[in-house]
Design a protein around this motif. Structure first.
Motif, PDB file in Angstrom:
ATOM      1  N   GLU A  91       0.848  -1.195   0.000  1.00  0.00           N
ATOM      2  CA  GLU A  91       0.000   0.000   0.000  1.00  0.00           C
ATOM      3  C   GLU A  91       0.882   1.243   0.000  1.00  0.00           C
ATOM      4  OE1 GLU A  91      -3.171   0.164  -0.526  1.00  0.00           O
ATOM      5  OE2 GLU A  91      -3.309  -2.037  -0.548  1.00  0.00           O
ATOM      6  N   LEU A  92       0.624   2.129  -0.942  1.00  0.00           N
ATOM      7  CA  LEU A  92       1.470   3.327  -1.057  1.00  0.00           C
ATOM      8  C   LEU A  92       0.633   4.565  -1.282  1.00  0.00           C
ATOM      9  CD1 LEU A  92       4.093   2.236  -3.727  1.00  0.00           C
ATOM     10  CD2 LEU A  92       4.532   2.548  -1.308  1.00  0.00           C
ATOM     11  N   GLU A 223       7.017 -19.783  -4.180  1.00  0.00           N
ATOM     12  CA  GLU A 223       6.033 -18.750  -3.837  1.00  0.00           C
ATOM     13  C   GLU A 223       6.724 -17.453  -3.418  1.00  0.00           C
ATOM     14  OE1 GLU A 223       2.514 -19.023  -3.605  1.00  0.00           O
ATOM     15  OE2 GLU A 223       2.962 -20.796  -4.824  1.00  0.00           O
ATOM     16  N   ALA A 224       6.102 -16.320  -3.761  1.00  0.00           N
ATOM     17  CA  ALA A 224       6.672 -15.028  -3.346  1.00  0.00           C
ATOM     18  C   ALA A 224       6.686 -14.919  -1.817  1.00  0.00           C
ATOM     19  CB  ALA A 224       5.850 -13.889  -3.933  1.00  0.00           C
ATOM     20  N   ILE A 225       7.726 -14.326  -1.300  1.00  0.00           N
ATOM     21  CA  ILE A 225       7.849 -14.081   0.142  1.00  0.00           C
ATOM     22  C   ILE A 225       7.711 -12.568   0.326  1.00  0.00           C
ATOM     23  CG2 ILE A 225       9.424 -14.295   2.131  1.00  0.00           C
ATOM     24  CD1 ILE A 225      10.818 -16.576   0.553  1.00  0.00           C
ATOM     25  N   PRO A 226       6.955 -12.112   1.337  1.00  0.00           N
ATOM     26  CA  PRO A 226       6.793 -10.657   1.484  1.00  0.00           C
ATOM     27  C   PRO A 226       8.143  -9.944   1.566  1.00  0.00           C
ATOM     28  CG  PRO A 226       5.443 -11.834   3.091  1.00  0.00           C
ATOM     29  CD  PRO A 226       6.263 -12.871   2.380  1.00  0.00           C
ATOM     30  N   SER A 227       8.187  -8.755   0.983  1.00  0.00           N
ATOM     31  CA  SER A 227       9.424  -7.961   1.096  1.00  0.00           C
ATOM     32  C   SER A 227       9.535  -7.469   2.542  1.00  0.00           C
ATOM     33  CB  SER A 227       9.373  -6.777   0.141  1.00  0.00           C
ATOM     34  OG  SER A 227       8.338  -5.888   0.542  1.00  0.00           O
ATOM     35  N   ILE A 228      10.728  -7.025   2.909  1.00  0.00           N
ATOM     36  CA  ILE A 228      10.906  -6.510   4.284  1.00  0.00           C
ATOM     37  C   ILE A 228      10.094  -5.216   4.433  1.00  0.00           C
ATOM     38  CG2 ILE A 228      12.604  -5.874   6.056  1.00  0.00           C
ATOM     39  CD1 ILE A 228      14.665  -7.553   4.586  1.00  0.00           C
ATOM     40  N   TYR A 229       9.993  -4.473   3.343  1.00  0.00           N
ATOM     41  CA  TYR A 229       9.169  -3.247   3.349  1.00  0.00           C
ATOM     42  C   TYR A 229       7.721  -3.603   3.697  1.00  0.00           C
ATOM     43  CZ  TYR A 229       7.241   1.210   1.701  1.00  0.00           C
ATOM     44  OH  TYR A 229       6.596   2.431   1.627  1.00  0.00           O
ATOM     45  N   GLN A 230       7.231  -4.674   3.066  1.00  0.00           N
ATOM     46  CA  GLN A 230       5.857  -5.118   3.336  1.00  0.00           C
ATOM     47  C   GLN A 230       5.703  -5.602   4.780  1.00  0.00           C
ATOM     48  OE1 GLN A 230       5.599  -7.834  -0.015  1.00  0.00           O
ATOM     49  NE2 GLN A 230       3.395  -7.491  -0.064  1.00  0.00           N
ATOM     50  N   ASP A 232       7.261  -4.670   7.358  1.00  0.00           N
ATOM     51  CA  ASP A 232       7.188  -3.516   8.252  1.00  0.00           C
ATOM     52  C   ASP A 232       5.786  -2.896   8.179  1.00  0.00           C
ATOM     53  OD1 ASP A 232       8.021  -1.414   9.986  1.00  0.00           O
ATOM     54  OD2 ASP A 232       8.344  -0.132   8.240  1.00  0.00           O
ATOM     55  N   GLN A 233       5.266  -2.764   6.944  1.00  0.00           N
ATOM     56  CA  GLN A 233       3.922  -2.181   6.776  1.00  0.00           C
ATOM     57  C   GLN A 233       2.858  -3.003   7.498  1.00  0.00           C
ATOM     58  OE1 GLN A 233       2.865  -1.761   2.591  1.00  0.00           O
ATOM     59  NE2 GLN A 233       3.282   0.428   2.758  1.00  0.00           N
ATOM     60  N   ARG A 234       3.003  -4.342   7.397  1.00  0.00           N
ATOM     61  CA  ARG A 234       1.987  -5.213   7.996  1.00  0.00           C
ATOM     62  C   ARG A 234       2.101  -5.270   9.509  1.00  0.00           C
ATOM     63  NH1 ARG A 234       2.418 -10.673   4.389  1.00  0.00           N
ATOM     64  NH2 ARG A 234       1.888  -9.751   2.375  1.00  0.00           N
ATOM     65  N   GLY A 235       3.289  -4.961  10.017  1.00  0.00           N
ATOM     66  CA  GLY A 235       3.529  -5.081  11.455  1.00  0.00           C
ATOM     67  C   GLY A 235       3.583  -3.720  12.127  1.00  0.00           C
ATOM     68  N   ALA A 236       4.742  -3.427  12.673  1.00  0.00           N
ATOM     69  CA  ALA A 236       4.880  -2.209  13.489  1.00  0.00           C
ATOM     70  C   ALA A 236       4.801  -0.926  12.656  1.00  0.00           C
ATOM     71  CB  ALA A 236       6.208  -2.267  14.240  1.00  0.00           C
TER      72      ALA A 236
END
Ligand SMILES: Cc1ncc(COP(=O)(O)O)c(C=O)c1O
Length: 414
Positions: A91-92, A223-230, A232-236
């Motif tokens: 999400e951007l 399978e795609a693995i979430p990026s670290i950017y994602q 972070d967005q999904r978590g804290a």
């Protein structure tokens, strides 16, 4: 030729010409089969569709496309980028985005923002040479972290140990540089656990993560693995990740077009840094790429790129199985995406020397030593499978197998 040596800045004197790029010139002779470059396959460039998109811009928006633009980037392109990322679950908003002249400029912008002479950046051993060059050009250094045995990310114990020692020794570390998806040079892909662990480490230490993702979309297996950017967005959602993306490997590198995703406060700083470099990214190219994206054809290009690279990667792996001497100390990665695999040879073989022998046999690769900021490993090499044809892969690996066999025989005679 004027002698400006004493006038050049400290930073300029710390800039190193890349020996790899110099050597690449040698390997570009027409009769050499080269696994050395990092070029995408031109077979998948959508030339006609790109021509049509360029014509639309000239026919309908020429004056705007030929004018200066904002540093942040063309609004139409940023809208398309937001949709593109949204399809992958990112999400951007526009304030999270800066359009850049491809990722290499982004690496320079981030280095310029964070690095004072003598600072350190944490990065993998091995890592992308262009990132090393950007860091060194600000007179900064790299704290190299080995990868785990499983090649699924950093050896986290080593990271903690090296970080603690560096901090205790008064070293100033500024950020962590990683390429979690099909890393250049080795093709490693970080597991979800390792991505989460690195993010936790960043939260603990307050260090930003520079996540460089040029190959993220080029996954042809698994399978795609979430990026670290994602993550972070999904978590804290602490905004500690700066994510770099580019059209170079998903469309065409000649467009020199990429984007940075980050917290708006970081983007604002990047905008100022970029202004001093080039005022704005090429406006015509931004509008052209946006027009092309609006046709909805990019996804199909990415799909055909993945399919083609999978075939070429499989062909290279099979050729290695056929032509490399069979020994436990000769190994290669089997990447699930990207453009490269990494071949490790017996410790007695120096791939810098082997390259000369390989060039005699009219095949080339990149010796692994160039991908280490310090204490290089000398028995590895990077092999590109995206650019050569299937026939070249077959013949080139055969020649390389012969060169390796000869080098091993020689080293055993010594
Ligand atoms: C890991 C990595 N980052 C950045 C780049 C630079 O790409 P570009 O400037 O074409 O976007 C490359 C190019 O090969 C790369 O491998």
């Amino acid at each position: 030729m004027p002698d400006f040596g004493s006038l050049f800045s400290i930073n300029a004197n710390n800039m190193k010409a890349s020996t790899i790029r110099e050597l690449l010139k040698l390997t570009q002779k027409p009769d050499i089969i080269s696994f050395a470059g990092g070029l995408p396959a031109p077979e998948v460039f959508p030339v006609e569709d790109l021509r049509a998109a360029a014509n639309v811009i000239f026919d309908t928006k020429a004056k705007q496309a030929l004018q200066y633009g904002t540093t942040e980037g063309d609004d139409g392109l940023r809208e398309e980028l937001i949709k593109f990322e949204q399809k992958q679950g990112v999400e951007l908003k526009k304030e999270n985005l800066l359009v850049v002249s491809a990722s290499q400029q982004a690496l320079d912008i981030v280095a310029k923002l964070f690095l004072d002479p003598g600072d350190y950046v944490i990065a993998g051993r091995p890592t992308y040479l262009g990132a090393l060059q950007a860091i060194q050009s600000y007179s900064a250094k790299v704290l190299g972290i080995p990868f785990s045995e499983a090649q699924d990310g950093f050896d986290m114990d080593a990271l903690r140990k090296r970080h603690a020692e560096a901090v205790a020794g008064g070293k100033k570390i500024k950020y962590i540089y990683v390429i979690p998806d099909f890393q250049n040079p080795a093709g490693f892909c970080w597991s979800l656990e390792k991505r989460k662990a690195l993010l936790e480490f960043a939260y603990e230490t307050g260090l930003p993560i520079l996540e460089d993702s040029p190959y993220r979309e080029i996954r042809f297996l698994g399978e795609a693995i979430p990026s670290i950017y994602q993550l972070d967005q999904r978590g804290a959602n602490k905004g500690v990740v700066i994510n770099l993306k580019t059209f170079s490997k998903i469309l065409v590198p000649g467009a020199r077009m990429g984007w940075i995703m980050a917290d708006p406060a970081v983007i604002s700083k990047c905008v100022v840094a970029k202004q001093a470099m080039d005022l704005c990214t090429n406006v015509f190219t931004q509008m052209w790429i946006a027009e092309y994206m609006r046709t909805g054809k990019l996804d199909a290009v990415i799909r055909s790129t993945r399919e083609l690279y999978k075939v070429k990667r499989n062909h290279m792996v099979e050729a290695l199985e056929r032509y490399m001497p069979k020994r436990a100390d000769i190994r290669w990665t089997r990447p699930e995406g990207g453009l490269f695999l990494w071949l490790t040879l017996p410790e007695s073989i120096d791939t810098d020397r082997l390259l000369l022998k390989a060039i005699e046999k009219k095949v080339a690769f990149v010796a692994g030593s160039g991908f280490y900021a310090d204490e290089p490993e000398h028995n590895s090499m990077r092999m590109n499978f995206s650019y050569p044809s299937l026939e070249q892969i077959e013949e080139g690996v055969k020649r390389l197998g012969l060169a390796v066999k000869e080098a091993i025989d020689e080293s055993e005679r010594r």
